[in-house]
Every structure is written in structure tokens, then in C-alpha cells.
Design a protein around this motif. Structure first.
Motif, short mmCIF file in Angstrom:
data_model
loop_
_atom_site.label_atom_id
_atom_site.label_comp_id
_atom_site.label_asym_id
_atom_site.label_seq_id
_atom_site.Cartn_x
_atom_site.Cartn_y
_atom_site.Cartn_z
N THR A 32 9.85 -91.64 5.95
CA THR A 32 10.92 -91.89 6.92
C THR A 32 11.72 -90.43 6.68
O THR A 32 11.74 -89.89 5.70
CB THR A 32 11.60 -93.02 6.68
N VAL A 33 12.36 -90.15 8.07
CA VAL A 33 13.14 -88.90 7.88
C VAL A 33 14.28 -89.41 8.77
O VAL A 33 14.47 -89.93 10.12
CB VAL A 33 12.59 -87.84 8.78
N LEU A 34 15.54 -89.37 7.94
CA LEU A 34 16.86 -89.78 8.54
C LEU A 34 17.88 -88.43 8.80
O LEU A 34 17.72 -87.69 7.80
CB LEU A 34 17.55 -90.57 7.42
N ARG A 154 9.80 -85.71 12.08
CA ARG A 154 10.38 -86.97 12.52
C ARG A 154 9.54 -87.19 13.88
O ARG A 154 9.29 -88.37 14.20
CB ARG A 154 11.84 -87.05 12.61
N LYS A 155 9.59 -86.02 14.73
CA LYS A 155 8.73 -86.19 15.96
C LYS A 155 7.34 -86.78 15.95
O LYS A 155 6.84 -87.59 16.48
CB LYS A 155 8.73 -84.89 16.78
N GLU A 156 6.71 -86.14 14.84
CA GLU A 156 5.21 -86.65 14.69
C GLU A 156 5.40 -87.94 14.35
O GLU A 156 4.36 -89.00 14.70
CB GLU A 156 4.60 -85.51 13.65
N VAL A 168 -1.46 -84.35 10.20
CA VAL A 168 -0.40 -83.51 10.73
C VAL A 168 0.76 -83.65 9.69
O VAL A 168 1.42 -82.69 9.57
CB VAL A 168 -0.14 -83.72 12.19
N ILE A 169 1.31 -84.94 9.76
CA ILE A 169 2.57 -84.83 8.76
C ILE A 169 2.36 -84.45 7.53
O ILE A 169 3.29 -83.73 6.84
CB ILE A 169 2.76 -86.70 8.56
N VAL A 170 1.15 -84.44 6.82
CA VAL A 170 1.28 -84.03 5.27
C VAL A 170 0.81 -82.60 5.44
O VAL A 170 1.63 -81.61 4.64
CB VAL A 170 -0.21 -84.71 4.71
N SER A 171 0.44 -82.03 6.45
CA SER A 171 0.52 -80.62 6.70
C SER A 171 1.89 -80.03 6.88
O SER A 171 2.36 -78.97 6.24
CB SER A 171 -0.22 -80.07 7.84
N TYR A 172 2.68 -80.63 7.63
CA TYR A 172 4.11 -80.28 7.82
C TYR A 172 4.78 -80.43 6.59
O TYR A 172 5.61 -79.40 6.09
CB TYR A 172 4.96 -81.18 8.99
#
Length: 304
Positions: A32-34, A154-156, A168-172
Motif C-alpha cells: 500500500t502507498v499512503l 500508487r497509480k498502478e 510493473v509495481i516491482v519494477s517501480y
């Protein structure tokens, strides 16, 4: 108000983390991103110490109290970045200290990256084991870079999940950690005086250690770092950045110089020299000496 300090509260999942801190249920159970906003109302917790069973990355701005960096204190009202690994104790700020704090908070479970190369390399990012007073202090440009990656993650993760979402998330995430590595290296360079002070303290400590008449055991990097009030990984990373060598390599260099001195100025046998330097087994001393100098202690004494 938060209750008096007690036993740490263990939080085992991202979902539990959001629930305990009063945030909505995460859309992804592994991440999660807060966004941290001013005047956040923290729920009353049984303890101000938490143990997360996952990784955390955060940026905080407008921290009231000065932050210690090495042996100095700085007023960092701009972006301060920190990291924690699973099973570390995480201390919550008091309500007074976070009244004006803003920033970002990213938490992710090891299962998110386990099948990826990042899962194998995560321990290479030593800053996950740095102490709180060894935070990364970002310039404006660096903060914008990190914040953009946070927003992209967060967008992804807010998109409907498909076969490529986790990739994609792990790449970011890997990009975020690589930038953090770069910015820490910059910090070692730009805060030169603080690092030179730390290097001088380290050098003096090790030199005095080997000047003891009786050394019970070889100096341990963890113990040396504790004496200097820094984490072992931070000490080694700082020394490597400034001198090109880790803390352990520096300790070995001092040890070899002291060994040469003893071999040339005393009547101690090679075995007695090894014991005098804190070795439990002389063969380990012989092996290290030859590895560092190319010859055995006995040959060095004979040649000189």
C-alpha cells in the motif's frame, strides 16, 4: 493521547497495518502507498512501538525536532527518507511531533518480490538496517524524483489487477530503491565533515583497541558500530564511500600493521602473536596474514 510505552505491537500483514493505523483496507494485500497529511488523527494504540512483518519506506517533511546526523544535529524541515525491514522495531512519533508532518508512506510484504530478482537482492540495500538517526535527507530535486515514483506505484496499484500489475509495481519499487542508493551515496559525499568526523572516531577507536596489552577477542564490526552509536551497515557503507574499504577491511588493515610491529619488535612466537591479537586459533591468523601480505608471518619475520 498514546499510552505509555509498553511491549511492541506486532503487525503481521499490510491489511492489519492499515486497520491498526486507521487507514482504509488496501487494494493489494501485499502493498500500500499512503500520503501523509497534516494533523492526522492517529488512533490510540497500546504501545508507541510497532514491529512490522514487512518492509517500509517513508518520506516526512516539516519534522519539528532536529535530527542527529553522525555526531551533529540538523534542522531538516525538508524531505527526510527512512527505511525499515521486517521484524525491526518501529517507534511512532508523538502527536506533537507529527502535527505538521506531510509526506509518503510505502509498505510492502516480502511475498510481493519473492519470485523476482529484487527478492534475491533486497538484502543488498543496506539502508533497510540503518538506524533512525541515519536517515536520508533529500534535496528538492531528489524529493520530487522519489515522490513521482511513489505516485506511479500508487497509480498502478489502484488499477484493476491484470497479469502485468505485479511486474510493473516491482519494477517501480526497484527503481525507487536504486535511486535511494544513489542519493545516500551523494549524502556521504556532501556531508563530508560529518563523515570525516566519523572516520576519525573509527580510526582512533580501532588504533586504541589494538594498543591494549591484552586483547580478549578480535574487534567485531557490530560492536565497534555500537560504540560509535551508528549501525554496522551504515558505518561500512560510509567508510566504503569515503575510503573505498569496508569497516571489516579497515579492521584487518590495522590488525596486520599491529601484527607486523609485534613480529619485528618482540620475541613472541607466531602463535603467541596470534593470541596477543585476539585470535582463538593461530591458523586463522596465519591465513589472514598470508591473504593480506602474500607471505606467512614466519616468512615476514625471517625476511625482515
Amino acid at each position: 493521547m498514546m499510552k505509555k510505552e509498553s511491549e511492541p505491537l506486532v503487525i503481521n500483514s499490510i491489511t492489519e497495518f492499515c486497520k491498526v493505523l486507521g487507514h482504509p483496507k488496501p487494494k493489494n494485500p501485499l502493498l500500500t502507498v499512503l500520503e501523509i497529511k497534516c494533523n492526522s488523527d492517529y488512533p490510540e494504540l497500546a504501545s508507541n512501538k510497532l514491529i512490522y512483518d514487512f518492509y517500509s519506506v517513508f518520506i516526512k517533511r516539516n519534522i519539528k525536532r532536529p535530527i542527529r546526523y553522525g555526531r551533529r544535529f540538523y534542522d531538516f524541515s525538508e524531505g527526510t527518507m527512512g527505511f525499515s525491514a521486517p521484524k525491526q522495531v518501529f517507534t511512532l512519533d508523538s502527536p506533537e511531533d507529527v502535527a505538521e508532518v506531510t509526506g509518503w508512506y510505502l509498505v510492502f510484504h516480502a511475498d510481493l518480490i519473492r519470485k523476482y530478482q529484487l527478492g534475491k537482492r533486497i538484502n543488498d540495500y543496506n539502508f533497510f538496517s540503518y538506524s533512525a538517526n541515519e536517515a536520508l535527507h533529500l534535496s528538492d530535486d531528489e524529493e520530487q524524483t522519489i515522490e513521482k515514483i511513489m505516485r506511479d506505484i500508487r497509480k498502478e496499484y489502484e488499477q484493476p489487477i491484470d497479469l502485468f500489475s505485479q511486474d510493473v509495481i516491482v519494477s517501480y519499487l526497484e527503481v525507487l530503491l536504486n535511486y535511494s542508493n544513489r542519493f545516500y551515496n551523494r549524502q556521504f559525499i556532501t556531508r563530508k565533515q560529518a563523515e570525516e568526523d566519523l572516520l576519525a572516531t573509527f580510526t582512533t577507536y580501532i588504533r586504541n583497541y589494538f594498543e591494549q596489552p591484552n586483547i580478549a577477542q578480535l574487534p567485531n564490526v557490530n560492536d565497534v558500530a555500537a560504540q560509535m552509536n551508528v549501525s554496522a551497515h551504515y558505518l561500512s557503507d560510509m567508510l566504503r564511500s569515503v575510503t573505498g574499504q569496508s569497516a571489516q577491511q579497515h579492521i584487518h588493515d590495522f590488525l596486520i600493521e599491529k601484527a607486523k610491529q609485534l613480529l619485528l619488535t618482540t620475541n613472541l612466537s607466531v602463535n603467541e602473536t596470534a593470541y596477543r591479537l585476539g585470535f582463538e586459533y593461530p591458523q586463522y591468523f596465519n591465513r589472514l596474514f598470508k591473504n593480506k601480505t602474500g607471505i606467512t608471518p614466519a616468512t615476514f619475520r625471517g625476511n625482515n
